[in-house]
Design an enzyme around this catalytic site. Structure first.
Site, PDB file in Angstrom:
ATOM      1  N   LYS A  52       9.249 -28.167  -3.333  1.00 36.98           N
ATOM      2  CA  LYS A  52      10.512 -27.974  -4.437  1.00 36.98           C
ATOM      3  C   LYS A  52       9.681 -27.639  -5.338  1.00 36.98           C
ATOM      4  O   LYS A  52      10.262 -26.215  -6.217  1.00 36.98           O
ATOM      5  CB  LYS A  52      11.042 -29.561  -4.914  1.00 36.98           C
ATOM      6  N   GLN A  96      12.251 -38.467  -5.063  1.00 33.78           N
ATOM      7  CA  GLN A  96      12.547 -37.954  -3.684  1.00 33.78           C
ATOM      8  C   GLN A  96      12.842 -39.719  -2.548  1.00 33.78           C
ATOM      9  O   GLN A  96      12.220 -40.432  -2.859  1.00 33.78           O
ATOM     10  CB  GLN A  96      11.391 -37.768  -3.221  1.00 33.78           C
ATOM     11  N   ASP A 119      20.054 -34.483  -8.238  1.00 36.48           N
ATOM     12  CA  ASP A 119      20.813 -34.539  -6.609  1.00 36.48           C
ATOM     13  C   ASP A 119      21.843 -34.599  -6.492  1.00 36.48           C
ATOM     14  O   ASP A 119      22.559 -34.564  -4.942  1.00 36.48           O
ATOM     15  CB  ASP A 119      19.840 -35.740  -5.878  1.00 36.48           C
TER      16      ASP A 119
HETATM   17  N1  LIG Z   1      16.249 -36.926  -3.580  1.00 37.05           N
HETATM   18  C1  LIG Z   1      16.365 -36.420  -2.215  1.00 37.05           C
HETATM   19  N2  LIG Z   1      15.560 -37.126  -1.174  1.00 37.05           N
HETATM   20  C2  LIG Z   1      15.985 -36.584   0.340  1.00 37.05           C
HETATM   21  C3  LIG Z   1      17.179 -35.517   0.261  1.00 37.05           C
HETATM   22  C4  LIG Z   1      17.287 -34.783  -1.167  1.00 37.05           C
HETATM   23  O1  LIG Z   1      18.017 -34.179  -0.639  1.00 37.05           O
HETATM   24  N3  LIG Z   1      17.154 -36.136  -2.136  1.00 37.05           N
HETATM   25  N4  LIG Z   1      16.739 -35.127   1.391  1.00 37.05           N
HETATM   26  C5  LIG Z   1      16.433 -35.138   2.472  1.00 37.05           C
HETATM   27  C6  LIG Z   1      14.437 -33.952   2.690  1.00 37.05           C
HETATM   28  N5  LIG Z   1      14.604 -33.201   2.190  1.00 37.05           N
HETATM   29  C7  LIG Z   1      14.444 -32.863   1.125  1.00 37.05           C
HETATM   30  O2  LIG Z   1      14.369 -33.781  -0.043  1.00 37.05           O
HETATM   31  C8  LIG Z   1      14.348 -31.991   3.164  1.00 37.05           C
HETATM   32  C9  LIG Z   1      14.508 -32.118   4.412  1.00 37.05           C
HETATM   33  C10 LIG Z   1      13.836 -30.830   4.979  1.00 37.05           C
HETATM   34  C11 LIG Z   1      13.700 -29.495   4.617  1.00 37.05           C
HETATM   35  C12 LIG Z   1      13.935 -28.501   5.496  1.00 37.05           C
HETATM   36  O3  LIG Z   1      13.231 -27.089   5.168  1.00 37.05           O
HETATM   37  N6  LIG Z   1      13.119 -28.946   6.782  1.00 37.05           N
HETATM   38  C13 LIG Z   1      13.044 -27.649   7.716  1.00 37.05           C
HETATM   39  C14 LIG Z   1      11.902 -28.593   8.619  1.00 37.05           C
HETATM   40  C15 LIG Z   1      10.256 -28.319   7.552  1.00 37.05           C
HETATM   41  C16 LIG Z   1       9.392 -29.958   8.025  1.00 37.05           C
HETATM   42  O4  LIG Z   1       9.902 -30.904   8.352  1.00 37.05           O
HETATM   43  O5  LIG Z   1       8.348 -29.604   8.146  1.00 37.05           O
HETATM   44  C17 LIG Z   1      13.798 -27.255   8.814  1.00 37.05           C
HETATM   45  O6  LIG Z   1      14.433 -28.219   8.782  1.00 37.05           O
HETATM   46  O7  LIG Z   1      13.534 -26.183   9.082  1.00 37.05           O
HETATM   47  C18 LIG Z   1      13.581 -29.083   2.972  1.00 37.05           C
HETATM   48  C19 LIG Z   1      14.222 -30.384   2.589  1.00 37.05           C
HETATM   49  C20 LIG Z   1      15.394 -36.490   2.066  1.00 37.05           C
HETATM   50  N7  LIG Z   1      15.269 -36.701   1.284  1.00 37.05           N
END
Ligand SMILES: Nc1nc2c(c(=O)[nH]1)N[C@@H](CN(C=O)c1ccc(C(=O)N[C@@H](CCC(=O)O)C(=O)O)cc1)CN2
Length: 295
Positions: A52, A96, A119
Site C-alpha cells: 500500500k 490493517q 476501507d
Molecule cells: N484494513 C484492511 N485489512 C485487510 C484487507 C483490507 O482490504 N483492509 N484485505 C486483506 C488483505 N489485503 C489488503 O489489505 C490484501 C490481500 C492480498 C493482496 C494481494 O495483492 N495478494 C497477492 C498475493 C500476495 C502475497 O500474499 O504474497 C495476489 O493475490 O496476487 C493485497 C492486499 C485482509 N486485511
C-alpha cells in the site's frame, strides 16, 4: 476462457490515478495522503501494508506508515485513531486487519471518522453502500466490481452465488451485486459455513465469488459450463521448495474449473492486486470530498 487479469488491470488503474495526481499538482492542489496503521508483525499484513505504501509512492500520493507494537492496548490504539481523525493533513487511513486478539476490532473500526474511512468498513459507509448512496466501498469487493465492468461480464439477471459472509468481502459483495446498475442487477445467494449442499447452489450459478480461504475446494464438478469464477481466497501453504517458504493457493481448483469457465481470476494476480488499486481510488475520492468541503 478469458482470464480476468487483476495485475494488469490494477496497473492500468494506478496509471489513471497517477495522471489525476499530476493534474492536481499542476493546478496547485494538495495530493492525496493515506496512512496505514499496522499493529504487530503478522507476515502477510507486513506485505500488504508495504504494498500500500509503495503504491502510494509510485503514483505520487503522500503516505504514512503507523507501525505499532503487538502489545499496544486497546485504549492506546483508540488514542492513535483519535489523533488520525483530527489530523488535518490526512485524507484517509486504514487499520490493517486482522488485529491482535486482545483488541476489539469492531470498537476500533467504529472509532474511525467515516469521512476518512477509505476501507469503507464503518457502519456509516456500509449503510450508505447498501442504500446505493455515494460512499467508500470496501476495496476487495470494489475491485471485483471493477474487474467485472472492465471485462464487460454480463451480470444483469444472472444468478450470483457468493461463498463466505465476512464483513470485508462476502457480505458487501452480496449487496453490491444485488444493487441496481451494471455490474449489479444480479439475483444473489449468500452462502456460508452453515449452508447445506453448497454444490447445489454453485452448480446453478452463473457467477461464483468465493472467499472461503480453503485451498482448491471449488472443483470442476461443482460448476456449470460457461460460469464466471472470482477467486478471493489467498492461503499461504508451506512449501520448502519455494524460496519464500510458501506458495499462494486460491479457493478454486484452477486447472479443472478453468476448462468450464468463460471468465476466471487467477491466484495470485487476480483479486489481490485490485484490492490495493481500489484503496488508492477511495483515497483519491476522500481527497476530492475534503477539498469540496473546504471550499
Ligand atoms: N484494513 C484492511 N485489512 C485487510 C484487507 C483490507 O482490504 N483492509 N484485505 C486483506 C488483505 N489485503 C489488503 O489489505 C490484501 C490481500 C492480498 C493482496 C494481494 O495483492 N495478494 C497477492 C498475493 C500476495 C502475497 O500474499 O504474497 C495476489 O493475490 O496476487 C493485497 C492486499 C485482509 N486485511
Amino acid at each position: 476462457m478469458q482470464l480476468l487479469d487483476g495485475k494488469k488491470t490494477s496497473n492500468d488503474i494506478k496509471n489513471e490515478i497517477a495522471i489525476e495526481v499530476q493534474s492536481i499538482k499542476a493546478a496547485g492542489g494538495k495530493v492525496p495522503h493515506l496512512a496505514a496503521v499496522l499493529v504487530g508483525n503478522n507476515g502477510a499484513s507486513l506485505t500488504y501494508v508495504g504494498s500500500k505504501v509503495k503504491s502510494c509512492q509510485e503514483i505520487g500520493f503522500d503516505s504514512t506508515l503507523v507501525a505499532l507494537p503487538e502489545t499496544i492496548t486497546e485504549d492506546e490504539l483508540l488514542a492513535k485513531i483519535k489523533e488520525l481523525n483530527e489530523d488535518d493533513n490526512l485524507d484517509g487511513y486504514i487499520v490493517q486487519l486482522p488485529l491482535p486478539k486482545h483488541i476489539d476490532e469492531q470498537k476500533i473500526l467504529l472509532a474511525i471518522d467515516p469521512d476518512k474511512d477509505v476501507d469503507g468498513f464503518h457502519p456509516t459507509n456500509f449503510g450508505r453502500m447498501a442504500l446505493e448512496m455515494e460512499s467508500f466501498i470496501p476495496a476487495t469487493p470494489f475491485g471485483i466490481m471493477e474487474l467485472l465492468e472492465r471485462y464487460k461480464v454480463e451480470t444483469s439477471g444472472k444468478h450470483t452465488v457468493v461463498i463466505g459472509r465476512s464483513h470485508i468481502v462476502g457480505r458487501p459483495m452480496s449487496i453490491l451485486m444485488s444493487r441496481k446498475g451494471n455490474p449489479g442487477d444480479s439475483t444473489v445467494t449468500l452462502t456460508h459455513s452453515r449452508t447445506k449442499d453448497l454444490a447445489e447452489f454453485t452448480k446453478n450459478a452463473d457467477i461464483i465469488i468465493t472467499a472461503l480461504g480453503v485451498p482448491e475446494f471449488l472443483k470442476a464438478d461443482m460448476v456449470k459450463e460457461g460460469v464466471t469464477v472470482i477467486d478471493v481466497g489467498i492461503t499461504r501453504v508451506d512449501d520448502a521448495s519455494n524460496p519464500k517458504g510458501y506458495v499462494i493457493k486460491g479457493d478454486v481448483d484452477f486447472d479443472g474449473v478453468s476448462k468450464k469457465a468463460s471468465f476466471i481470476t487467477p491466484v495470485p494476480g487476480g483479486v489481490g492486486p485490485m484490492t490495493i488499486a481500489m484503496l488508492l481510488k477511495n483515497t483519491l475520492l476522500a481527497r476530492k470530498m475534503r477539498s469540496a468541503r473546504n471550499k
